[in-house]
Design a protein around this motif. Structure first.
Motif, PDB file in Angstrom:
ATOM      1  N   LEU A 163       0.816  -1.217   0.000  1.00  0.00           N
ATOM      2  CA  LEU A 163       0.000   0.000   0.000  1.00  0.00           C
ATOM      3  C   LEU A 163       0.846   1.262   0.000  1.00  0.00           C
ATOM      4  N   SER A 164       2.145   1.115   0.277  1.00  0.00           N
ATOM      5  CA  SER A 164       3.029   2.284   0.404  1.00  0.00           C
ATOM      6  C   SER A 164       3.991   2.449  -0.762  1.00  0.00           C
ATOM      7  N   THR A 165       4.281   1.382  -1.492  1.00  0.00           N
ATOM      8  CA  THR A 165       5.269   1.475  -2.556  1.00  0.00           C
ATOM      9  C   THR A 165       4.799   2.397  -3.671  1.00  0.00           C
ATOM     10  N   GLU A 166       5.724   3.189  -4.186  1.00  0.00           N
ATOM     11  CA  GLU A 166       5.439   4.039  -5.336  1.00  0.00           C
ATOM     12  C   GLU A 166       6.010   3.440  -6.617  1.00  0.00           C
ATOM     13  N   GLU A 167       6.863   2.440  -6.454  1.00  0.00           N
ATOM     14  CA  GLU A 167       7.533   1.832  -7.599  1.00  0.00           C
ATOM     15  C   GLU A 167       6.977   0.444  -7.925  1.00  0.00           C
ATOM     16  N   ASP A 168       5.975  -0.016  -7.163  1.00  0.00           N
ATOM     17  CA  ASP A 168       5.460  -1.384  -7.316  1.00  0.00           C
ATOM     18  C   ASP A 168       6.590  -2.402  -7.214  1.00  0.00           C
ATOM     19  N   HIS A 169       7.475  -2.143  -6.239  1.00  0.00           N
ATOM     20  CA  HIS A 169       8.675  -2.976  -6.102  1.00  0.00           C
ATOM     21  C   HIS A 169       9.120  -2.882  -4.641  1.00  0.00           C
ATOM     22  N   VAL A 170       9.115  -3.998  -3.933  1.00  0.00           N
ATOM     23  CA  VAL A 170       9.458  -4.006  -2.509  1.00  0.00           C
ATOM     24  C   VAL A 170      10.471  -5.114  -2.247  1.00  0.00           C
ATOM     25  N   GLY A 171      11.000  -5.145  -1.015  1.00  0.00           N
ATOM     26  CA  GLY A 171      12.030  -6.129  -0.709  1.00  0.00           C
ATOM     27  C   GLY A 171      11.864  -6.790   0.634  1.00  0.00           C
ATOM     28  N   PHE A 172      12.458  -7.983   0.756  1.00  0.00           N
ATOM     29  CA  PHE A 172      12.548  -8.712   2.027  1.00  0.00           C
ATOM     30  C   PHE A 172      13.979  -9.170   2.205  1.00  0.00           C
ATOM     31  N   ILE A 173      14.533  -8.930   3.404  1.00  0.00           N
ATOM     32  CA  ILE A 173      15.880  -9.394   3.729  1.00  0.00           C
ATOM     33  C   ILE A 173      15.805 -10.272   4.973  1.00  0.00           C
ATOM     34  N   GLY A 174      16.176 -11.526   4.818  1.00  0.00           N
ATOM     35  CA  GLY A 174      16.226 -12.453   5.948  1.00  0.00           C
ATOM     36  C   GLY A 174      17.651 -12.578   6.457  1.00  0.00           C
ATOM     37  N   ARG A 222      23.124  -3.557   5.394  1.00  0.00           N
ATOM     38  CA  ARG A 222      23.099  -2.304   4.629  1.00  0.00           C
ATOM     39  C   ARG A 222      23.440  -2.558   3.159  1.00  0.00           C
ATOM     40  N   GLU A 223      24.455  -3.382   2.922  1.00  0.00           N
ATOM     41  CA  GLU A 223      24.881  -3.681   1.552  1.00  0.00           C
ATOM     42  C   GLU A 223      23.755  -4.353   0.769  1.00  0.00           C
ATOM     43  N   MET A 224      23.058  -5.287   1.412  1.00  0.00           N
ATOM     44  CA  MET A 224      21.989  -6.010   0.729  1.00  0.00           C
ATOM     45  C   MET A 224      20.795  -5.094   0.473  1.00  0.00           C
ATOM     46  N   ALA A 225      20.479  -4.232   1.441  1.00  0.00           N
ATOM     47  CA  ALA A 225      19.384  -3.287   1.251  1.00  0.00           C
ATOM     48  C   ALA A 225      19.709  -2.305   0.129  1.00  0.00           C
ATOM     49  N   GLN A 226      20.959  -1.862   0.072  1.00  0.00           N
ATOM     50  CA  GLN A 226      21.379  -0.955  -1.001  1.00  0.00           C
ATOM     51  C   GLN A 226      21.178  -1.617  -2.358  1.00  0.00           C
ATOM     52  N   ALA A 227      21.543  -2.892  -2.443  1.00  0.00           N
ATOM     53  CA  ALA A 227      21.402  -3.618  -3.706  1.00  0.00           C
ATOM     54  C   ALA A 227      19.937  -3.745  -4.104  1.00  0.00           C
ATOM     55  N   GLN A 228      19.063  -4.029  -3.143  1.00  0.00           N
ATOM     56  CA  GLN A 228      17.644  -4.125  -3.458  1.00  0.00           C
ATOM     57  C   GLN A 228      17.101  -2.773  -3.904  1.00  0.00           C
ATOM     58  N   TYR A 229      17.514  -1.711  -3.220  1.00  0.00           N
ATOM     59  CA  TYR A 229      17.085  -0.371  -3.612  1.00  0.00           C
ATOM     60  C   TYR A 229      17.570  -0.049  -5.030  1.00  0.00           C
ATOM     61  N   ASP A 230      18.817  -0.397  -5.331  1.00  0.00           N
ATOM     62  CA  ASP A 230      19.367  -0.131  -6.659  1.00  0.00           C
ATOM     63  C   ASP A 230      18.602  -0.884  -7.739  1.00  0.00           C
ATOM     64  N   ARG A 231      17.982  -2.013  -7.376  1.00  0.00           N
ATOM     65  CA  ARG A 231      17.181  -2.765  -8.336  1.00  0.00           C
ATOM     66  C   ARG A 231      15.739  -2.260  -8.396  1.00  0.00           C
ATOM     67  N   GLY A 232      15.393  -1.291  -7.522  1.00  0.00           N
ATOM     68  CA  GLY A 232      14.079  -0.678  -7.645  1.00  0.00           C
ATOM     69  C   GLY A 232      13.181  -0.755  -6.437  1.00  0.00           C
ATOM     70  N   ALA A 233      13.559  -1.478  -5.378  1.00  0.00           N
ATOM     71  CA  ALA A 233      12.699  -1.619  -4.200  1.00  0.00           C
ATOM     72  C   ALA A 233      12.676  -0.312  -3.412  1.00  0.00           C
ATOM     73  N   ASP A 234      11.463   0.127  -3.052  1.00  0.00           N
ATOM     74  CA  ASP A 234      11.379   1.357  -2.269  1.00  0.00           C
ATOM     75  C   ASP A 234      10.724   1.150  -0.904  1.00  0.00           C
ATOM     76  N   VAL A 235      10.427  -0.090  -0.544  1.00  0.00           N
ATOM     77  CA  VAL A 235      10.017  -0.467   0.814  1.00  0.00           C
ATOM     78  C   VAL A 235      10.693  -1.798   1.114  1.00  0.00           C
ATOM     79  N   ILE A 236      11.444  -1.882   2.208  1.00  0.00           N
ATOM     80  CA  ILE A 236      12.172  -3.116   2.518  1.00  0.00           C
ATOM     81  C   ILE A 236      11.873  -3.549   3.952  1.00  0.00           C
ATOM     82  N   TYR A 237      11.498  -4.809   4.084  1.00  0.00           N
ATOM     83  CA  TYR A 237      11.190  -5.451   5.374  1.00  0.00           C
ATOM     84  C   TYR A 237      12.313  -6.411   5.694  1.00  0.00           C
ATOM     85  N   HIS A 238      12.769  -6.408   6.944  1.00  0.00           N
ATOM     86  CA  HIS A 238      13.831  -7.341   7.309  1.00  0.00           C
ATOM     87  C   HIS A 238      13.391  -8.244   8.458  1.00  0.00           C
ATOM     88  N   ALA A 239      13.932  -9.452   8.460  1.00  0.00           N
ATOM     89  CA  ALA A 239      13.856 -10.349   9.613  1.00  0.00           C
ATOM     90  C   ALA A 239      15.274 -10.847   9.819  1.00  0.00           C
TER      91      ALA A 239
END
Length: 350
Positions: A163-174, A222-239
Motif C-alpha cells: 500500500l506504500s510502494t510508489e515503484e510497485d517494487h518491494v524487498g525482504f531481507i532475511g 546495509r549492503e543487501m538493502a542498497q542492492a535491493q534499492y538499486d534494483r528498484g525496491a522502495d520499501v524493505i522489510y527485514h527479519a
C-alpha cells in the motif's frame, strides 16, 4: 557424570560468553549484578541471548524488556548471558548447564538455535523450568516453548508495504535462511500479493546455515538493502536481527521506507531515522518472557507449546509513525480481522 562447576565455568569463559545483570538497581551499587544473591521472590532467572545479543533493537532487546520488567515488578533475581559470534553448539550446552548448576530455577533460551542445547540439558535438571523462544519442544516435561505466528504479522507487513510502494517494487531481507525466517518471508510475500500481485518482491538472505552471522552483521544488511534499492525496491522489510540496523541506515541514506521486526523499531530508532520507519511486525517476546517468569514466581509454569498469534495479541503491526501508517490502518485492520476470523489463511512456507 556431570562436570564440576569450575569446569563448566571454564568452558563458558573459553567460549567468550559474558554474564551480565538485568538488575539496574544492582548496577547502581557498582557491582555486576545480584546473580548469587537470594531474590525477593525466591525466583532466580537466567536468560541466554540469541546471536547478536542485547542491543540489536529487535528480538533480543524484546526479551530483555520482559526480563527487566520481571526484575522491577516481581523482585526476581536475573542474570543475562551473551553468546559469541560463530560459537560451537557445545557453548550453548555449557551456558545452560552453568545456569542450572548455579541455582537458576528458571532458564530462558532466546532463539531456535538453542533447540539442541535445551533438549540435551533440560532432562538432566527436572526441577528447573526451562523455556525456549521460537522452537517447539513438546516431549520434555520441564520445557515451555514460546512460539509466534510470524507469518500472520508478516502478512500485514507485506500489505503495508504494498500500500506504500510508489515503484510497485518491494524487498525482504532475511538474516539466515531457516524455516523460522522463511515464515516471515512467506507471510510478507503473500501480504504483498493480497494487495496487488503485480508488485515485484525482492527476496535475499544474508547467510545460510550453519553460518548464523546473518543475524549480527549490520554492514551486510546495509549492503543487501542498497542492492535491493538499486534494483528498484522502495520499501524493505527485514527479519535479520541486528543486521536490520544496517537496513535502516540504507533506508535513511537512500530515502526509502523500512519495515522493522520483533520490536517497535520506530521507538528504538534515532530521531533522524524515525521518518523512514513505516511500521514494525512485532512479536511480544517481552510479554511472553514476563508471563513465564510471573508463572514461575507463582509456581504455575506449564510445559508444552504456548502460541502467540494475531487473535491473542501476541503479534501485531505498530502504528507509532502515524503520518505513514495512519492512512493505511483501516485497510490493515480489516485484513487483520480476516486473518483472525480464518477468512485469510497464511502459509508458513514460501
Amino acid at each position: 557424570m556431570k562436570r564440576s562447576n569450575a569446569a563448566k565455568f571454564a568452558a563458558v569463559t573459553a567460549a567468550g560468553v559474558l554474564a551480565l545483570t538485568a538488575c539496574d538497581s544492582a548496577a547502581d551499587d557498582g557491582g555486576s549484578g545480584s546473580g548469587g544473591e537470594e531474590s525477593a521472590s525466591g525466583v532466580k532467572v537466567g536468560l541466554a541471548y540469541d546471536v547478536g545479543g542485547r542491543g540489536d533493537r529487535s528480538f533480543n532487546d524484546s526479551a530483555y524488556r520482559g526480563l527487566e520488567q520481571a526484575v522491577e515488578e516481581l523482585g526476581v533475581d536475573a542474570q543475562e548471558f551473551e553468546p559469541t559470534d560463530g560459537e560451537a553448539e557445545s557453548a550453548k550446552v555449557d551456558r545452560l548447564t552453568t545456569m542450572a548448576e548455579e541455582g537458576f530455577n528458571v532458564v530462558i533460551a532466546v532463539g531456535f538455535a538453542y533447540d539442541g542445547a535445551v533438549r540435551e540439558v533440560a532432562p538432566e535438571y527436572p526441577d528447573v523450568d526451562f523455556a525456549i523462544v521460537d522452537s517447539e519442544i513438546t516431549d520434555i516435561d520441564n520445557v515451555t516453548s514460546l512460539v509466534f505466528a510470524e507469518e500472520q504479522v508478516s502478512f500485514l507487513a507485506g500489505a503495508a508495504a504494498a500500500l506504500s510502494t510508489e515503484e510497485d517494487h518491494v524487498g525482504f531481507i532475511g538474516g539466515v535462511e531457516t524455516p523460522l525466517i522463511q515464515k516471515f518471508e512467506a507471510g510478507y510475500v503473500a501480504g504483498v500479493a493480497h494487495v496487488d500481485d503485480a508488485i515485484e518482491v525482492e527476496v535475499d538472505y544474508i547467510s545460510q546455515p550453519p553460518d548464523f552471522s546473518g543475524f549480527s552483521d549490520p554492514a551486510k544488511g546495509r549492503e543487501m538493502a542498497q542492492a535491493q534499492y538499486d534494483r528498484g525496491a522502495d520499501v524493505i522489510y527485514h527479519a535479520a536481527g541486528a543486521s536490520g540496523n544496517g537496513v535502516l541506515e540504507a533506508a535513511v541514506s537512500n530515502d526509502f521506507l523500512f519495515v522493522g521486526v520483533d520490536s517497535d523499531q520506530y521507538e528504538n530508532a534515532e530521531e533522524e531515522q524515525k521518518p523512514y520507519v513505516l511500521t514494525s511486525a512485532i512479536k511480544q517476546v517481552d510479554v511472553a518472557v514476563y508471563d513465564l517468569i510471573e508463572a514461575a514466581s507463582e509456581d504455575t509454569v506449564e510445559a508444552g507449546v504456548q502460541r502467540f498469534d494475531l487473535a491473542s495479541g501476541g503479534v501485531d503491526y505498530t502504528d507509532s509513525n502515524p503520518e505513514l501508517i495512519g492512512p493505511l490502518q483501516e485497510q490493515l485492520d480489516e485484513i487483520k480481522q480476516q486473518i483472525i476470523d480464518g477468512e485469510i489463511e497464511v502459509s508458513e512456507k514460501p
